[in-house]
Design a protein around this motif. Structure first.
Motif, PDB file in Angstrom:
ATOM      1  N   VAL A 138       0.840  -1.196   0.000  1.00  0.00           N
ATOM      2  CA  VAL A 138       0.000   0.000   0.000  1.00  0.00           C
ATOM      3  C   VAL A 138       0.883   1.256   0.000  1.00  0.00           C
ATOM      4  O   VAL A 138       0.610   2.214  -0.734  1.00  0.00           O
ATOM      5  CB  VAL A 138      -0.958   0.001   1.218  1.00  0.00           C
ATOM      6  CG1 VAL A 138      -1.680   1.321   1.360  1.00  0.00           C
ATOM      7  CG2 VAL A 138      -1.955  -1.134   1.085  1.00  0.00           C
ATOM      8  N   LEU A 139       1.938   1.247   0.795  1.00  0.00           N
ATOM      9  CA  LEU A 139       2.851   2.397   0.815  1.00  0.00           C
ATOM     10  C   LEU A 139       3.513   2.602  -0.546  1.00  0.00           C
ATOM     11  O   LEU A 139       3.644   3.738  -1.010  1.00  0.00           O
ATOM     12  CB  LEU A 139       3.916   2.212   1.900  1.00  0.00           C
ATOM     13  CG  LEU A 139       3.441   2.381   3.332  1.00  0.00           C
ATOM     14  CD1 LEU A 139       4.556   2.001   4.301  1.00  0.00           C
ATOM     15  CD2 LEU A 139       2.981   3.789   3.595  1.00  0.00           C
ATOM     16  N   GLN A 140       3.926   1.514  -1.197  1.00  0.00           N
ATOM     17  CA  GLN A 140       4.521   1.631  -2.527  1.00  0.00           C
ATOM     18  C   GLN A 140       3.515   2.202  -3.521  1.00  0.00           C
ATOM     19  O   GLN A 140       3.864   3.048  -4.350  1.00  0.00           O
ATOM     20  CB  GLN A 140       5.027   0.263  -3.009  1.00  0.00           C
ATOM     21  CG  GLN A 140       6.257  -0.199  -2.279  1.00  0.00           C
ATOM     22  CD  GLN A 140       6.644  -1.635  -2.634  1.00  0.00           C
ATOM     23  OE1 GLN A 140       5.816  -2.425  -3.062  1.00  0.00           O
ATOM     24  NE2 GLN A 140       7.914  -1.946  -2.437  1.00  0.00           N
ATOM     25  N   ALA A 141       2.273   1.771  -3.462  1.00  0.00           N
ATOM     26  CA  ALA A 141       1.237   2.286  -4.361  1.00  0.00           C
ATOM     27  C   ALA A 141       0.990   3.773  -4.110  1.00  0.00           C
ATOM     28  O   ALA A 141       0.804   4.543  -5.056  1.00  0.00           O
ATOM     29  CB  ALA A 141      -0.051   1.493  -4.180  1.00  0.00           C
ATOM     30  N   GLN A 142       1.010   4.193  -2.834  1.00  0.00           N
ATOM     31  CA  GLN A 142       0.811   5.602  -2.517  1.00  0.00           C
ATOM     32  C   GLN A 142       1.944   6.452  -3.070  1.00  0.00           C
ATOM     33  O   GLN A 142       1.706   7.526  -3.625  1.00  0.00           O
ATOM     34  CB  GLN A 142       0.693   5.797  -1.003  1.00  0.00           C
ATOM     35  CG  GLN A 142      -0.601   5.264  -0.431  1.00  0.00           C
ATOM     36  CD  GLN A 142      -0.647   5.341   1.092  1.00  0.00           C
ATOM     37  OE1 GLN A 142       0.358   5.532   1.748  1.00  0.00           O
ATOM     38  NE2 GLN A 142      -1.834   5.165   1.644  1.00  0.00           N
ATOM     39  N   VAL A 143       3.182   5.991  -2.942  1.00  0.00           N
ATOM     40  CA  VAL A 143       4.330   6.734  -3.472  1.00  0.00           C
ATOM     41  C   VAL A 143       4.246   6.812  -4.990  1.00  0.00           C
ATOM     42  O   VAL A 143       4.451   7.876  -5.584  1.00  0.00           O
ATOM     43  CB  VAL A 143       5.661   6.087  -3.020  1.00  0.00           C
ATOM     44  CG1 VAL A 143       6.837   6.665  -3.778  1.00  0.00           C
ATOM     45  CG2 VAL A 143       5.853   6.282  -1.529  1.00  0.00           C
ATOM     46  N   LEU A 144       3.923   5.708  -5.636  1.00  0.00           N
ATOM     47  CA  LEU A 144       3.803   5.687  -7.094  1.00  0.00           C
ATOM     48  C   LEU A 144       2.684   6.617  -7.555  1.00  0.00           C
ATOM     49  O   LEU A 144       2.844   7.352  -8.530  1.00  0.00           O
ATOM     50  CB  LEU A 144       3.552   4.262  -7.580  1.00  0.00           C
ATOM     51  CG  LEU A 144       3.554   4.053  -9.086  1.00  0.00           C
ATOM     52  CD1 LEU A 144       4.910   4.457  -9.671  1.00  0.00           C
ATOM     53  CD2 LEU A 144       3.263   2.608  -9.430  1.00  0.00           C
ATOM     54  N   GLY A 145       1.572   6.607  -6.848  1.00  0.00           N
ATOM     55  CA  GLY A 145       0.461   7.505  -7.182  1.00  0.00           C
ATOM     56  C   GLY A 145       0.860   8.958  -7.051  1.00  0.00           C
ATOM     57  O   GLY A 145       0.487   9.802  -7.876  1.00  0.00           O
ATOM     58  N   THR A 146       1.637   9.273  -6.034  1.00  0.00           N
ATOM     59  CA  THR A 146       2.114  10.641  -5.836  1.00  0.00           C
ATOM     60  C   THR A 146       3.050  11.052  -6.967  1.00  0.00           C
ATOM     61  O   THR A 146       3.007  12.187  -7.440  1.00  0.00           O
ATOM     62  CB  THR A 146       2.840  10.756  -4.484  1.00  0.00           C
ATOM     63  OG1 THR A 146       1.948  10.345  -3.453  1.00  0.00           O
ATOM     64  CG2 THR A 146       3.292  12.174  -4.214  1.00  0.00           C
ATOM     65  N   MET A 147       3.885  10.128  -7.422  1.00  0.00           N
ATOM     66  CA  MET A 147       4.816  10.440  -8.505  1.00  0.00           C
ATOM     67  C   MET A 147       4.092  10.605  -9.839  1.00  0.00           C
ATOM     68  O   MET A 147       4.483  11.424 -10.669  1.00  0.00           O
ATOM     69  CB  MET A 147       5.866   9.328  -8.621  1.00  0.00           C
ATOM     70  CG  MET A 147       6.829   9.299  -7.446  1.00  0.00           C
ATOM     71  SD  MET A 147       7.898   7.843  -7.398  1.00  0.00           S
ATOM     72  CE  MET A 147       8.620   7.817  -8.999  1.00  0.00           C
ATOM     73  N   LEU A 148       3.021   9.845 -10.067  1.00  0.00           N
ATOM     74  CA  LEU A 148       2.295   9.905 -11.329  1.00  0.00           C
ATOM     75  C   LEU A 148       1.272  11.038 -11.387  1.00  0.00           C
ATOM     76  O   LEU A 148       0.822  11.396 -12.475  1.00  0.00           O
ATOM     77  CB  LEU A 148       1.594   8.572 -11.596  1.00  0.00           C
ATOM     78  CG  LEU A 148       2.498   7.381 -11.880  1.00  0.00           C
ATOM     79  CD1 LEU A 148       1.680   6.120 -12.036  1.00  0.00           C
ATOM     80  CD2 LEU A 148       3.343   7.620 -13.108  1.00  0.00           C
ATOM     81  N   ALA A 149       0.907  11.611 -10.257  1.00  0.00           N
ATOM     82  CA  ALA A 149      -0.125  12.650 -10.219  1.00  0.00           C
ATOM     83  C   ALA A 149       0.207  13.852 -11.109  1.00  0.00           C
ATOM     84  O   ALA A 149      -0.658  14.307 -11.863  1.00  0.00           O
ATOM     85  CB  ALA A 149      -0.385  13.081  -8.783  1.00  0.00           C
ATOM     86  N   PRO A 150       1.423  14.418 -11.081  1.00  0.00           N
ATOM     87  CA  PRO A 150       1.701  15.570 -11.941  1.00  0.00           C
ATOM     88  C   PRO A 150       1.597  15.242 -13.436  1.00  0.00           C
ATOM     89  O   PRO A 150       1.081  16.028 -14.219  1.00  0.00           O
ATOM     90  CB  PRO A 150       3.138  15.965 -11.580  1.00  0.00           C
ATOM     91  CG  PRO A 150       3.385  15.379 -10.246  1.00  0.00           C
ATOM     92  CD  PRO A 150       2.527  14.160 -10.172  1.00  0.00           C
TER      93      PRO A 150
END
Length: 181
Positions: A138-150
């Motif tokens: 879940v933490l990895q998915a949150q970090v990836l989501g944060t990186m892909l948001a912009p």
């Protein structure tokens, strides 16, 4: 005085527990008094699902094993009924699973006695705080989501500008493909 056979069996159990404690990334001691067979079965199934070693242990044998690995601070909680959940992988898993069941039983029948992580004894507050952390995936998915948001936001804005000008992304691709042929 126990006979030699019983003594050697107990020494073997202590040696096995000591080895498990040495190789474990974390573990939790639990007072399981009062849970039903069905509840215990559900707990064991959840432990297997999270790749935890869970077993009811004798206080005296665990005391010898924790003293062998330098976790003497947990001696004081070794009374009453005791079970041990160990993880050799995800260090948060035993805290998460055991805390979930402790909450489910309102902390009356099933209570956390003590825990350790990476050779350090944890307080009950630290165990509960770690239990509330999301899993590694879940933490990895949150970090990836944060990186892909912009990047996602930029694509949405470009598409909106294109549509506002009277076209669409698909329509802009058609003349480009026709010109290429």
């Amino acid at each position: 005085m126990p006979n030699a056979k019983v003594l050697s069996e107990k020494q073997a159990i202590v040696a096995e527990l000591t080895e498990k404690l040495k190789t474990a990334s974390s573990g939790v001691l639990v007072d399981y008094k009062g849970i039903t067979v069905a509840q215990d079965t559900a707990l064991r199934a959840e432990c297997r699902k999270n790749e935890l070693d869970y077993a009811v242990v004798k206080n005296t044998l665990v005391r010898f094993a924790i003293n062998n690995v330098g976790l003497e601070e947990m001696d004081s909680v070794l009374n009453g009924t005791t079970s041990l959940a160990l993880s050799h992988g995800d260090p948060i898993a035993p805290m998460r699973v055991i805390n979930k069941f402790a909450k489910q039983f309102n902390g009356e029948k099933f209570t956390i006695k003590a825990g350790f992580m990476d050779g350090k004894v944890l307080s009950l507050d630290e165990i509960k705080a770690l239990a509330e952390l999301p899993s590694k995936e879940v933490l990895q998915a949150q970090v990836l989501g944060t990186m892909l948001a912009p990047i996602t936001s930029l694509a949405i804005v470009i598409k909106a500008i294109c549509e506002q000008k009277g076209g669409s992304v698909e329509a802009a691709e058609a003349p480009a493909e026709a010109a290429a042929e």
